[in-house]
Design a protein around this motif. Structure first.
Motif, PDB file in Angstrom:
ATOM      1  N   LEU A  26     -14.539   5.762  -2.751  1.00 19.76           N
ATOM      2  CA  LEU A  26     -13.862   6.039  -1.482  1.00 19.76           C
ATOM      3  C   LEU A  26     -12.545   5.283  -1.386  1.00 19.76           C
ATOM      4  CD1 LEU A  26     -13.777   7.138   1.448  1.00 19.76           C
ATOM      5  CD2 LEU A  26     -15.105   5.114   2.113  1.00 19.76           C
ATOM      6  N   VAL A  27     -12.544   4.017  -1.780  1.00 22.24           N
ATOM      7  CA  VAL A  27     -11.319   3.219  -1.722  1.00 22.24           C
ATOM      8  C   VAL A  27     -10.249   3.792  -2.650  1.00 22.24           C
ATOM      9  CG1 VAL A  27     -10.337   0.957  -2.226  1.00 22.24           C
ATOM     10  CG2 VAL A  27     -12.491   1.113  -0.997  1.00 22.24           C
ATOM     11  N   GLN A  28     -10.646   4.313  -3.808  1.00 26.70           N
ATOM     12  CA  GLN A  28      -9.668   4.927  -4.709  1.00 26.70           C
ATOM     13  C   GLN A  28      -9.027   6.158  -4.084  1.00 26.70           C
ATOM     14  OE1 GLN A  28      -8.595   3.827  -8.023  1.00 26.70           O
ATOM     15  NE2 GLN A  28      -9.407   2.062  -6.941  1.00 26.70           N
ATOM     16  N   VAL A  29      -9.829   6.974  -3.425  1.00 23.18           N
ATOM     17  CA  VAL A  29      -9.278   8.152  -2.739  1.00 23.18           C
ATOM     18  C   VAL A  29      -8.291   7.720  -1.661  1.00 23.18           C
ATOM     19  CG1 VAL A  29      -9.838  10.117  -1.251  1.00 23.18           C
ATOM     20  CG2 VAL A  29     -11.321   9.562  -3.190  1.00 23.18           C
ATOM     21  N   GLN A  30      -8.715   6.778  -0.839  1.00 27.30           N
ATOM     22  CA  GLN A  30      -7.847   6.308   0.242  1.00 27.30           C
ATOM     23  C   GLN A  30      -6.582   5.649  -0.298  1.00 27.30           C
ATOM     24  OE1 GLN A  30     -10.793   3.830   2.211  1.00 27.30           O
ATOM     25  NE2 GLN A  30     -11.032   5.325   3.867  1.00 27.30           N
ATOM     26  N   ALA A  31      -6.710   4.909  -1.397  1.00 27.91           N
ATOM     27  CA  ALA A  31      -5.555   4.215  -1.958  1.00 27.91           C
ATOM     28  C   ALA A  31      -4.507   5.193  -2.471  1.00 27.91           C
ATOM     29  CB  ALA A  31      -6.003   3.281  -3.081  1.00 27.91           C
ATOM     30  N   ILE A  32      -4.932   6.233  -3.179  1.00 29.79           N
ATOM     31  CA  ILE A  32      -3.977   7.203  -3.729  1.00 29.79           C
ATOM     32  C   ILE A  32      -3.245   7.933  -2.609  1.00 29.79           C
ATOM     33  CG2 ILE A  32      -3.766   9.335  -5.063  1.00 29.79           C
ATOM     34  CD1 ILE A  32      -6.113   8.356  -6.780  1.00 29.79           C
ATOM     35  N   VAL A  33      -4.007   8.423  -1.646  1.00 30.97           N
ATOM     36  CA  VAL A  33      -3.396   9.187  -0.553  1.00 30.97           C
ATOM     37  C   VAL A  33      -2.508   8.285   0.304  1.00 30.97           C
ATOM     38  CG1 VAL A  33      -3.863  10.547   1.518  1.00 30.97           C
ATOM     39  CG2 VAL A  33      -5.287  10.845  -0.521  1.00 30.97           C
ATOM     40  N   ALA A  34      -3.019   7.140   0.681  1.00 37.38           N
ATOM     41  CA  ALA A  34      -2.269   6.254   1.571  1.00 37.38           C
ATOM     42  C   ALA A  34      -1.019   5.701   0.891  1.00 37.38           C
ATOM     43  CB  ALA A  34      -3.169   5.116   2.042  1.00 37.38           C
ATOM     44  N   ALA A  35      -1.125   5.345  -0.386  1.00 39.09           N
ATOM     45  CA  ALA A  35       0.049   4.825  -1.100  1.00 39.09           C
ATOM     46  C   ALA A  35       1.144   5.884  -1.188  1.00 39.09           C
ATOM     47  CB  ALA A  35      -0.352   4.365  -2.501  1.00 39.09           C
ATOM     48  N   THR A  36       0.756   7.141  -1.365  1.00 36.56           N
ATOM     49  CA  THR A  36       1.742   8.221  -1.385  1.00 36.56           C
ATOM     50  C   THR A  36       2.444   8.338  -0.039  1.00 36.56           C
ATOM     51  OG1 THR A  36       0.381   9.441  -2.994  1.00 36.56           O
ATOM     52  CG2 THR A  36       2.084  10.679  -1.813  1.00 36.56           C
ATOM     53  N   VAL A  37       1.645   8.252   1.040  1.00 41.31           N
ATOM     54  CA  VAL A  37       2.217   8.362   2.384  1.00 41.31           C
ATOM     55  C   VAL A  37       3.180   7.207   2.667  1.00 41.31           C
ATOM     56  CG1 VAL A  37       1.671   8.316   4.851  1.00 41.31           C
ATOM     57  CG2 VAL A  37       0.249   9.656   3.288  1.00 41.31           C
ATOM     58  N   VAL A  38       2.778   5.986   2.341  1.00 40.21           N
ATOM     59  CA  VAL A  38       3.615   4.839   2.665  1.00 40.21           C
ATOM     60  C   VAL A  38       4.880   4.819   1.807  1.00 40.21           C
ATOM     61  CG1 VAL A  38       2.637   3.155   1.030  1.00 40.21           C
ATOM     62  CG2 VAL A  38       3.530   2.379   3.209  1.00 40.21           C
ATOM     63  N   SER A  39       4.809   5.317   0.582  1.00 39.82           N
ATOM     64  CA  SER A  39       6.016   5.386  -0.251  1.00 39.82           C
ATOM     65  C   SER A  39       6.999   6.413   0.313  1.00 39.82           C
ATOM     66  CB  SER A  39       5.648   5.731  -1.695  1.00 39.82           C
ATOM     67  OG  SER A  39       4.975   6.971  -1.771  1.00 39.82           O
ATOM     68  N   MET A  40       6.482   7.525   0.838  1.00 36.32           N
ATOM     69  CA  MET A  40       7.361   8.498   1.471  1.00 36.32           C
ATOM     70  C   MET A  40       8.018   7.910   2.724  1.00 36.32           C
ATOM     71  SD  MET A  40       7.194  11.010  -0.569  1.00 36.32           S
ATOM     72  CE  MET A  40       8.118  12.192   0.393  1.00 36.32           C
ATOM     73  N   PHE A  41       7.249   7.110   3.465  1.00 36.12           N
ATOM     74  CA  PHE A  41       7.807   6.430   4.644  1.00 36.12           C
ATOM     75  C   PHE A  41       8.941   5.497   4.230  1.00 36.12           C
ATOM     76  CE2 PHE A  41       7.752   2.644   7.407  1.00 36.12           C
ATOM     77  CZ  PHE A  41       8.047   3.231   8.631  1.00 36.12           C
ATOM     78  N   ALA A  42       8.729   4.733   3.154  1.00 39.33           N
ATOM     79  CA  ALA A  42       9.765   3.814   2.666  1.00 39.33           C
ATOM     80  C   ALA A  42      11.003   4.580   2.211  1.00 39.33           C
ATOM     81  CB  ALA A  42       9.210   2.967   1.523  1.00 39.33           C
ATOM     82  N   ILE A  43      10.804   5.729   1.595  1.00 42.60           N
ATOM     83  CA  ILE A  43      11.935   6.541   1.129  1.00 42.60           C
ATOM     84  C   ILE A  43      12.755   7.034   2.321  1.00 42.60           C
ATOM     85  CG2 ILE A  43      12.545   8.728   0.026  1.00 42.60           C
ATOM     86  CD1 ILE A  43      10.006   8.260  -1.761  1.00 42.60           C
ATOM     87  N   VAL A  44      12.072   7.503   3.359  1.00 44.03           N
ATOM     88  CA  VAL A  44      12.780   7.993   4.540  1.00 44.03           C
ATOM     89  C   VAL A  44      13.571   6.856   5.204  1.00 44.03           C
ATOM     90  CG1 VAL A  44      12.480   8.926   6.871  1.00 44.03           C
ATOM     91  CG2 VAL A  44      11.153   9.870   4.965  1.00 44.03           C
ATOM     92  N   VAL A  45      12.928   5.694   5.345  1.00 47.43           N
ATOM     93  CA  VAL A  45      13.605   4.548   5.952  1.00 47.43           C
ATOM     94  C   VAL A  45      14.821   4.140   5.131  1.00 47.43           C
ATOM     95  CG1 VAL A  45      13.372   2.090   6.509  1.00 47.43           C
ATOM     96  CG2 VAL A  45      11.540   3.685   7.112  1.00 47.43           C
ATOM     97  N   ASN A  46      14.665   4.096   3.821  1.00 47.79           N
ATOM     98  CA  ASN A  46      15.765   3.701   2.944  1.00 47.79           C
ATOM     99  C   ASN A  46      16.915   4.707   3.012  1.00 47.79           C
ATOM    100  OD1 ASN A  46      16.745   1.918   0.683  1.00 47.79           O
ATOM    101  ND2 ASN A  46      16.728   3.881  -0.402  1.00 47.79           N
ATOM    102  N   THR A  47      16.567   5.984   3.092  1.00 52.19           N
ATOM    103  CA  THR A  47      17.609   7.013   3.178  1.00 52.19           C
ATOM    104  C   THR A  47      18.403   6.888   4.473  1.00 52.19           C
ATOM    105  OG1 THR A  47      16.246   8.529   1.855  1.00 52.19           O
ATOM    106  CG2 THR A  47      18.043   9.492   3.133  1.00 52.19           C
ATOM    107  N   ILE A  48      17.695   6.589   5.570  1.00 48.74           N
ATOM    108  CA  ILE A  48      18.359   6.464   6.869  1.00 48.74           C
ATOM    109  C   ILE A  48      19.244   5.215   6.923  1.00 48.74           C
ATOM    110  CG2 ILE A  48      17.972   6.102   9.333  1.00 48.74           C
ATOM    111  CD1 ILE A  48      15.448   7.789   9.065  1.00 48.74           C
TER     112      ILE A  48
END
Length: 496
Positions: A165-187
């Protein structure tokens, strides 16, 4: 039995009379809780189901509230609780010091200088590791305290399901947070670099899955060993989860990011390959979790707290990204403040959740427990939670003083802490812990009232709020000190 609120039993069995003469019933509710035995004495005058073993219409005065045990049928001695919490707490402190020193060391690496979004990832990935591993630790600690770790087969099933379960959550959540960082960095930077997108996603996924996988096995051993040696795992598991994880997470992220940064200058095949491997493993982990009775429900219902906590931690990452540009040394102390606050509030949250699992049914609070209490009663005197809260606040003050001085000596080479900085730092750290402990009391009981398992839902919010509050309070401390010319390190030569 019809009068029980919010309880929809699917099976009621009548047994022989209890020793006190009351008939005994076994109830299985619709949410999958284990069969629970109640006597007629378990129903109060309002028709509410109450904790098994409580006398009819039991009333608890505020003056006697602290006498109620918070972590089981038999109350722990205060000195045993303090010893069990203090040892992993100071071990955890070493981990947070190491995490801060790692950031202080790598802040001048090329990837951190040229890809500022990495700093946004730091609190989010540390928080994600804390959210997932601490939730696992809290879930398994509750199962241990409920006596569900006696069968080797059940332990294996429980461990495999939770790690998957933690592996599933880690993959999905890490993808989401990296996209958040990309958006913030772009702005903030007003630029977009496709290769940096691949770098951030690959580093986030690799860091999250690797650190969680290693830490999960450590947690399982700690919890199982604590259970066998009659030590309450609620007191030791969650601090150790954070202590090792903070330094491991920051180190893995820094090394992986710097390596990928050098590689993408030549070719993009390495980050692309890494992402393909992890995303191809995702369906396998989902299959294992879905087939496991201990984690199937969490797979479909446990996402909102984790994802919400990521964005809360992400705001703390934005504060970190801005603060490191203006205040030298902020990156050293920020992981310490955030880590210690998160460790302490997770101990309280885990203990409260275990207490509710042992003494109440979902949707019904124990007798004498109110959803909203005055902060004084939850932190100092007036509730069962206050006794442990006082210990945690004392540990916060003493621990932060020790960790602040040690981090300063290791970072600068000698003691440079000035009295105004020390007082301001300890005050902001203490305020953070006080707010978190009060929020833990309210949030855990609120989720229990709403029939949500606090072991899965409360800790992500609390650790994320700890990251955000710690980053903001520490930033305010640095701003206030700079206004009076008392910045950290102003009495030593500039390292640059």
């Amino acid at each position: 039995m019809v009068g029980a609120p919010d309880v929809k039993p699917t099976k009621i069995e009548h047994h022989s009379p209890h020793l006190d003469g009351n008939p005994v019933f076994t109830i299985s509710d619709e949410i999958g809780s284990p069969d629970t035995t109640y006597t007629m004495a378990s129903i109060n005058s309002n028709g509410d189901l109450r904790s098994p073993g409580d006398p009819p219409d039991k009333k608890i005065n505020d003056a006697d509230a602290e006498k109620q045990p918070l972590s089981g049928k038999k109350e722990e001695k205060w000195y045993l609780t303090l010893a069990q919490v203090a040892v992993p707490f100071f071990i955890a402190g070493c981990g947070t010091i190491g995490a801060g020193l790692v950031l202080g060391k790598v802040r001048d690496w090329d990837v951190f200088v040229n890809v500022s979004a990495i700093f946004v990832l730091v609190p989010s990935l540390s928080g994600l590791k804390g959210n997932l591993d601490m939730c696992l630790a809290s879930r398994l600690s509750t199962q241990a305290n409920l006596g569900n770790m006696e069968s080797g087969k059940e332990v294996i099933s429980m461990v495999v399901g939770n790690i998957s379960l933690v592996q599933v959550q880690a993959i999905v959540a890490a993808t989401v947070v990296s996209m958040f960082a990309i958006v913030v960095n772009t702005i903030t930077d007003r630029t977009f670099n496709g290769s940096y997108v691949l770098l951030l996603i690959a580093c986030a996924v690799f860091t999250a899955t690797t650190t969680c996988f290693v830490l999960d096995f450590v947690m399982v051993l700690v919890i199982y060993g604590s259970h066998k040696f009659k030590v309450n795992p609620d007191n030791v598991a969650t601090p150790l989860a954070a202590s090792i994880g903070d330094i491991v997470s920051n180190t893995v992220l820094a090394v992986t990011a710097q390596y990928m940064y050098e590689q993408i200058k030549i070719s993009l095949w390495q980050p692309i390959t890494l992402m393909c491997v992890y995303y191809s493993l995702l369906p396998l982990w989902v299959f294992v979790v879905y087939r496991n009775k201990y984690t199937k429900k969490v797979l479909t219902t446990g996402w909102t707290p984790v994802i919400s906590a990521l964005f809360i931690s992400g705001i703390g990452g934005i504060v970190l990204d801005q603060a490191v540009d203006h205040f030298r040394g902020y990156e050293v102390f920020q992981p310490i403040v955030n880590g210690i606050g998160g460790n302490l509030v997770c101990v309280q949250s885990s203990r409260l959740a275990t207490y509710l699992h042992q003494t109440a049914i979902p949707g019904v609070l124990p007798d004498g427990t109110r959803l909203l209490e005055w902060p004084w009663k939850t932190l100092f005197f007036g509730t069962a939670a206050a006794k442990v809260a006082r210990m945690l606040l004392m540990l916060a003050v003493s621990g932060q003083i020790v960790f602040m001085i040690v981090a300063d000596v290791v970072y600068q080479g000698f003691v440079t802490i000035q009295v105004p900085f020390g007082i301001t730092y300890v005050c902001c750290a203490l305020l953070q812990v006080m707010v978190l402990l009060y929020l833990a009391y309210v949030l855990v009981h609120y989720m229990w009232k709403k029939k949500k398992d606090p072991d899965n839902a409360a800790i992500p919010y609390l650790t994320a709020l700890g990251d955000l509050l710690g980053s903001v309070f520490l930033g305010l401390a640095f701003v206030i000190l700079s206004m009076f010319g008392l910045e950290y390190g102003n009495n030593v030569p500039d390292r640059n």
